[in-house]
Design an enzyme around this catalytic site. Structure first.
Site, short mmCIF file in Angstrom:
data_model
loop_
_atom_site.label_atom_id
_atom_site.label_comp_id
_atom_site.label_asym_id
_atom_site.label_seq_id
_atom_site.Cartn_x
_atom_site.Cartn_y
_atom_site.Cartn_z
N TYR A 112 0.91 -1.26 -0.05
CA TYR A 112 -0.03 -0.16 -0.06
C TYR A 112 0.78 1.20 -0.19
O TYR A 112 0.30 2.34 -0.09
CB TYR A 112 -0.99 0.10 1.33
CG TYR A 112 -2.36 -0.67 0.76
CD1 TYR A 112 -2.38 -2.07 0.75
CD2 TYR A 112 -3.50 0.06 0.77
CE1 TYR A 112 -3.54 -2.71 0.45
CE2 TYR A 112 -4.55 -0.52 0.38
CZ TYR A 112 -4.68 -1.84 0.12
OH TYR A 112 -5.88 -2.38 -0.18
N ASP B 144 -6.48 -6.15 4.29
CA ASP B 144 -7.66 -5.71 3.45
C ASP B 144 -8.50 -6.68 2.91
O ASP B 144 -9.62 -6.74 3.15
CB ASP B 144 -6.89 -4.86 2.26
CG ASP B 144 -8.09 -4.24 1.29
OD1 ASP B 144 -9.04 -3.88 1.71
OD2 ASP B 144 -7.65 -4.11 0.07
N ASP C 179 -2.90 -17.69 4.19
CA ASP C 179 -3.70 -18.49 3.40
C ASP C 179 -4.79 -19.52 4.36
O ASP C 179 -5.75 -19.70 4.05
CB ASP C 179 -3.25 -19.09 2.31
CG ASP C 179 -1.77 -19.51 2.68
OD1 ASP C 179 -0.95 -18.95 3.22
OD2 ASP C 179 -1.16 -20.68 1.96
N LYS D 136 2.56 -13.98 5.64
CA LYS D 136 2.94 -14.86 4.51
C LYS D 136 4.60 -15.39 4.55
O LYS D 136 5.21 -15.11 3.56
CB LYS D 136 2.62 -14.16 3.04
CG LYS D 136 2.83 -15.31 2.00
CD LYS D 136 1.64 -16.22 2.01
CE LYS D 136 2.03 -17.53 0.89
NZ LYS D 136 1.30 -18.50 1.02
#
Ligand code: NAD
Length: 484
Positions: free
Chosen positions: A128, A232, A208, A175
């Protein structure tokens, strides 16, 4: 009774309808607010202000320190940046708080399971930051920035929030298995800070898997803290678990300023039709009133929302889901119903995870390690030179070995993160964009002049697009190895 001053940004699309609903409910609850109505978004862009946030609006928020805003349209793909993101960045609102809680009368797949968690999304960093380059005509690159300071602020915020609300668990979601240095830093800071909050269970989950677990058993979550882009996405997923975007509230908190808004966007197809669900912004207003210290009014409004939903009033989004479109309540009608229910108590109080952990809440710890000097032994390992060349990697390898000159050795060439030279027998397709990794032939050739000369030699053969120093910190590699 003290009067608060709040900046009100009606915004685009359905924004004016939902902000009007929220404002009427707050006023009816008897909170004295001077609203400073301010512009931002589409109209501002159209008038030639490429930030989407005019000076007067910035000045207003600078004065009031609190804003309630409707959604702002973002031009997609090219051109102006998101005015929403600009607002969050301008006022350093680093913590985006998005609760997801089962509401009465709102049908979901998880009815009765006790879904009640909060997504704490880092709001200023990650992809972002919006720093992108078209490195070649056909290859675009974005920078993912994760800092220790930014990670520490948001993760500490999550632990403090859990402590303040008496919640039991903080899940750090990253992640880090793939992005070992960026997401890995976030994970590491989570582990470091968890030690300071022994009363709260800390877990790390790969993002995930969080998505998977959220679809399977969302009631297991309590507080989830994550990086900006992941936050988000999973917070939108979270809103889908509890009735959809029409119910998803949020607050953007900084050290000085807080901005409250619904998670949803401007829903342009419903603009001006008086059908959109205003609950999301009304519940965001509840968060705002808590922030202003108006807890009693906040509770009254939240109770009135629950009473209204218990009574079966629904807007079109829910009516569609239940196949009862004829009985849908309008946006303004829904706000009127909430106003009519102020002072009433809901028949059922839905279980909340807040307060599950009892005992004294320790005073907030506001210690940021970024203020400290972290003396670390730093060394240069080498340099990556990114080049554009529409040639086979073996040919490029020959050219780069020659360009390495006496001071450097070509260690490898990779493309899109995968090793192609020396050959590995893989079948990586060329996108004519390569990373050539050079390491110094001896330790005294790592100065900037030597690197500059190397880049000059590379540039004499192919077009270079980017240079990156490879550094070691306390002996640890501060860079990734090529895959393969
Ligand atoms: P959106 O949230 O506007 O709409 C997504 C879907 O949800 C649509 O089907 C919409 O009708 C529905 N929906 C949204 N809010 C609802 C509500 N209150 N009640 C019932 N249904 C609702 O997302 P989008 O279509 O991707 O974006 C539209 C515009 O809004 C874009 O310009 C986008 O950049 C902007 N946007 C702004 C914000 C913000 O201001 N914070 C957030 C997201 C998107």
């Amino acid at each position: 009774m003290s009067t608060h001053t709040v900046t009100l940004i009606p915004g685009d699309g359905v924004g004016p309808e939902v902000t009007d609903a929220a404002r009427r409910v707050i006023d009816a609850a008897g909170v004295a607010i001077d609203w400073e109505v301010a512009e931002a978004g589409a109209e501002v862009f159209r008038n030639g202000d490429s930030s989407g946030v005019p000076r007067e609006t910035r000045d207003s928020i600078e004065r009031t320190r609190v804003a309630l805003k409707g959604p702002l349209e973002t031009p997609v793909g090219f051109g102006e940046k998101s005015a929403n993101v600009t607002l969050r960045k301008l006022f350093e609102t680093y913590a985006n708080i998005r609760p997801a809680r089962q509401l009465p009368g709102v049908p979901t797949r998880y009815d009765g399971e006790g879904v009640d968690f909060i997504v704490v999304r880092e709001n200023l960093e990650d992809l972002y930051v919006g720093v992108e380059y078209e490195s070649t005509r056909d290859v675009a690159v974005a920078l993912k920035i994760i800092s220790r300071r930014g990670s520490e602020k948001i993760i500490r915020y999550a632990f403090e929030l859990a402590e303040k609300e008496g919640r039991q668990k903080v899940t750090v979601a990253t992640k880090a298995n793939i992005l070992k240095h960026t997401e890995g830093l976030f994970k590491k800071v989570g582990e470091e800070l968890a030690a300071e909050y022994p009363g709260i269970t800390h877990e790390h989950l790969i993002i995930d898997n969080v998505a998977h677990q959220m679809a399977k058993n969302p009631a297991q979550f309590d507080v989830i803290v994550t990086t900006n882009l992941a936050g988000d996405i999973i917070s939108d997923l979270a809103s889908g678990l509890v009735g959809g975007l029409g119910f998803a509230s949020s607050g953007n908190y900084g050290d000085e300023v807080a901005i409250f808004e619904a998670v949803h966007g401007s829903a342009p197809k419903y603009a001006g039709k008086n059908v959109i669900n205003p609950t999301a912004l009304i519940l965001s207003s509840v968060m705002m009133l808590e922030h202003l210290g108006e807890s009693e009014a906040a509770r009254r409004i939240e109770d009135a929302v629950h009473v209204t939903l218990e009574a079966g009033a629904v807007t079109l989004d829910v009516a569609r889901a239940t196949g009862d479109v004829e009985h849908a309540t309008s946006t303004s009608g829904f706000a009127d119903a909430i106003i009519g229910n102020l002072g009433r108590q809901p028949a059922n109080r839905y279980p909340t995870k807040a307060g599950a952990r009892t005992g004294e809440v320790p005073a907030p710890r506001r210690r940021w390690s970024y203020g400290e000097t972290r003396a670390v032994d730093t060394a240069i390992h080498g340099v990556d030179v990114y080049v554009e060349a529409d040639i086979e990697p073996e040919v490029l390898g020959g050219l780069m070995e020659a360009a390495a000159g006496p001071d450097f050795t070509l260690e490898l060439i990779s493309t899109r993160g995968t090793l192609v030279h020396p050959p590995t027998g893989g079948r990586m397709q060329s996108v004519a964009w390569w990373c050539c990794r050079f390491i110094p032939a001896s330790s005294d050739t790592t100065d900037d002049a030597a690197i500059g000369a190397l880049v000059g030699r590379v540039g004499a053969t192919v077009t270079w697009t980017q240079i990156q120093k490879l550094r070691r910190y306390a002996g640890n590699e501060g860079f990734t190895r090529a895959q393969g």
